[in-house]
Design a protein around this motif. Structure first.
Motif, PDB file in Angstrom:
ATOM      1  N   LEU A 112     -17.887  -9.866  -0.535  1.00 13.46           N
ATOM      2  CA  LEU A 112     -17.253  -8.650  -1.050  1.00 13.46           C
ATOM      3  C   LEU A 112     -17.143  -8.688  -2.572  1.00 13.46           C
ATOM      4  O   LEU A 112     -17.368  -7.674  -3.239  1.00 13.46           O
ATOM      5  CB  LEU A 112     -15.866  -8.462  -0.429  1.00 13.46           C
ATOM      6  CG  LEU A 112     -15.857  -8.082   1.052  1.00 13.46           C
ATOM      7  CD1 LEU A 112     -14.442  -8.122   1.600  1.00 13.46           C
ATOM      8  CD2 LEU A 112     -16.470  -6.714   1.249  1.00 13.46           C
ATOM      9  N   ALA A 113     -16.805  -9.848  -3.113  1.00  7.64           N
ATOM     10  CA  ALA A 113     -16.718  -9.974  -4.572  1.00  7.64           C
ATOM     11  C   ALA A 113     -18.066  -9.654  -5.216  1.00  7.64           C
ATOM     12  O   ALA A 113     -18.128  -8.936  -6.225  1.00  7.64           O
ATOM     13  CB  ALA A 113     -16.260 -11.383  -4.954  1.00  7.64           C
ATOM     14  N   LEU A 114     -19.137 -10.148  -4.627  1.00  6.08           N
ATOM     15  CA  LEU A 114     -20.472  -9.878  -5.173  1.00  6.08           C
ATOM     16  C   LEU A 114     -20.851  -8.411  -5.011  1.00  6.08           C
ATOM     17  O   LEU A 114     -21.463  -7.820  -5.910  1.00  6.08           O
ATOM     18  CB  LEU A 114     -21.510 -10.771  -4.506  1.00  6.08           C
ATOM     19  CG  LEU A 114     -21.340 -12.270  -4.781  1.00  6.08           C
ATOM     20  CD1 LEU A 114     -22.379 -13.065  -4.005  1.00  6.08           C
ATOM     21  CD2 LEU A 114     -21.424 -12.572  -6.254  1.00  6.08           C
ATOM     22  N   ALA A 115     -20.466  -7.806  -3.901  1.00  6.57           N
ATOM     23  CA  ALA A 115     -20.740  -6.378  -3.697  1.00  6.57           C
ATOM     24  C   ALA A 115     -19.990  -5.539  -4.732  1.00  6.57           C
ATOM     25  O   ALA A 115     -20.542  -4.564  -5.271  1.00  6.57           O
ATOM     26  CB  ALA A 115     -20.352  -5.963  -2.275  1.00  6.57           C
ATOM     27  N   SER A 146     -11.634 -10.634  -8.366  1.00  5.15           N
ATOM     28  CA  SER A 146     -10.837 -11.863  -8.381  1.00  5.15           C
ATOM     29  C   SER A 146     -10.008 -11.992  -7.106  1.00  5.15           C
ATOM     30  O   SER A 146      -9.883 -13.088  -6.550  1.00  5.15           O
ATOM     31  CB  SER A 146      -9.917 -11.890  -9.602  1.00  5.15           C
ATOM     32  OG  SER A 146     -10.680 -12.005 -10.778  1.00  5.15           O
ATOM     33  N   ALA A 147      -9.448 -10.887  -6.652  1.00  9.66           N
ATOM     34  CA  ALA A 147      -8.668 -10.910  -5.412  1.00  9.66           C
ATOM     35  C   ALA A 147      -9.536 -11.363  -4.240  1.00  9.66           C
ATOM     36  O   ALA A 147      -9.111 -12.190  -3.423  1.00  9.66           O
ATOM     37  CB  ALA A 147      -8.082  -9.527  -5.129  1.00  9.66           C
ATOM     38  N   LYS A 165      -2.758 -11.018  -7.491  1.00  9.29           N
ATOM     39  CA  LYS A 165      -1.835 -12.143  -7.645  1.00  9.29           C
ATOM     40  C   LYS A 165      -1.129 -12.483  -6.335  1.00  9.29           C
ATOM     41  O   LYS A 165      -0.776 -13.633  -6.098  1.00  9.29           O
ATOM     42  CB  LYS A 165      -0.814 -11.844  -8.739  1.00  9.29           C
ATOM     43  CG  LYS A 165      -1.411 -11.883 -10.129  1.00  9.29           C
ATOM     44  CD  LYS A 165      -0.403 -11.452 -11.179  1.00  9.29           C
ATOM     45  CE  LYS A 165      -0.980 -11.463 -12.576  1.00  9.29           C
ATOM     46  NZ  LYS A 165      -2.156 -10.650 -12.772  1.00  9.29           N
ATOM     47  N   GLY A 166      -0.953 -11.475  -5.490  1.00 11.96           N
ATOM     48  CA  GLY A 166      -0.287 -11.694  -4.213  1.00 11.96           C
ATOM     49  C   GLY A 166      -1.223 -12.019  -3.066  1.00 11.96           C
ATOM     50  O   GLY A 166      -0.787 -12.117  -1.914  1.00 11.96           O
ATOM     51  N   GLY A 167      -2.502 -12.192  -3.375  1.00  8.77           N
ATOM     52  CA  GLY A 167      -3.461 -12.552  -2.328  1.00  8.77           C
ATOM     53  C   GLY A 167      -3.801 -11.414  -1.373  1.00  8.77           C
ATOM     54  O   GLY A 167      -4.290 -11.650  -0.279  1.00  8.77           O
ATOM     55  N   GLN A 168      -3.564 -10.199  -1.805  1.00  8.08           N
ATOM     56  CA  GLN A 168      -3.778  -9.024  -0.958  1.00  8.08           C
ATOM     57  C   GLN A 168      -5.134  -8.379  -1.269  1.00  8.08           C
ATOM     58  O   GLN A 168      -5.211  -7.273  -1.784  1.00  8.08           O
ATOM     59  CB  GLN A 168      -2.641  -8.025  -1.173  1.00  8.08           C
ATOM     60  CG  GLN A 168      -1.278  -8.580  -0.866  1.00  8.08           C
ATOM     61  CD  GLN A 168      -1.117  -8.912   0.596  1.00  8.08           C
ATOM     62  OE1 GLN A 168      -1.482  -8.118   1.460  1.00  8.08           O
ATOM     63  NE2 GLN A 168      -0.578 -10.074   0.884  1.00  8.08           N
TER      64      GLN A 168
END
Length: 108
Positions: free
Chosen positions: A78-81, A68-69, A37-40
């Motif tokens: 990275l999301a796909l990994a 999601s981040a 939620k904080g974009g971290q």
């Protein structure tokens, strides 16, 4: 502001560790979600990998929040990994998992 809660969540996990207690999956997921939620996204990935150090098995929620981040910050590779890592852990992707992947493709 909810986007600023990630620092508090990380401080809480640090306090748990400092008191010789072990964080659980729920507390780690809460911290990962706060980072999302904080974009971290970097911190979310760090927390996901730290779960193994704490002998915790990440669950679908752990992976979804981390994906999601990454997706929200245009880190689609990275999301796909992470999606692939989730499947290697023999976890069944949820609707949220596929939504995070779709967002990753959209932003990538």
């Amino acid at each position: 502001e909810k986007s600023g809660q990630w620092a508090h969540a990380l401080a809480t996990l640090a306090a748990i560790r400092a008191s010789d207690m072990q964080p659980d999956v729920i507390s780690c997921n809460a911290a990962i979600s706060a980072c999302e939620k904080g974009g971290q996204w970097e911190r979310a990935i760090y927390l996901l990998t730290e779960m193994a150090r704490d002998s915790l098995q990440p669950d679908v929620i752990s992976f979804n929040a981390t994906m999601s981040a990454c997706a929200k910050r245009e880190q689609w590779e990275l999301a796909l990994a992470i999606f692939n890592d989730m499947q290697k852990c023999e976890l069944k992707p949820s609707v949220v998992s596929f939504g995070a992947v779709a967002t990753a493709y959209e932003k990538g």
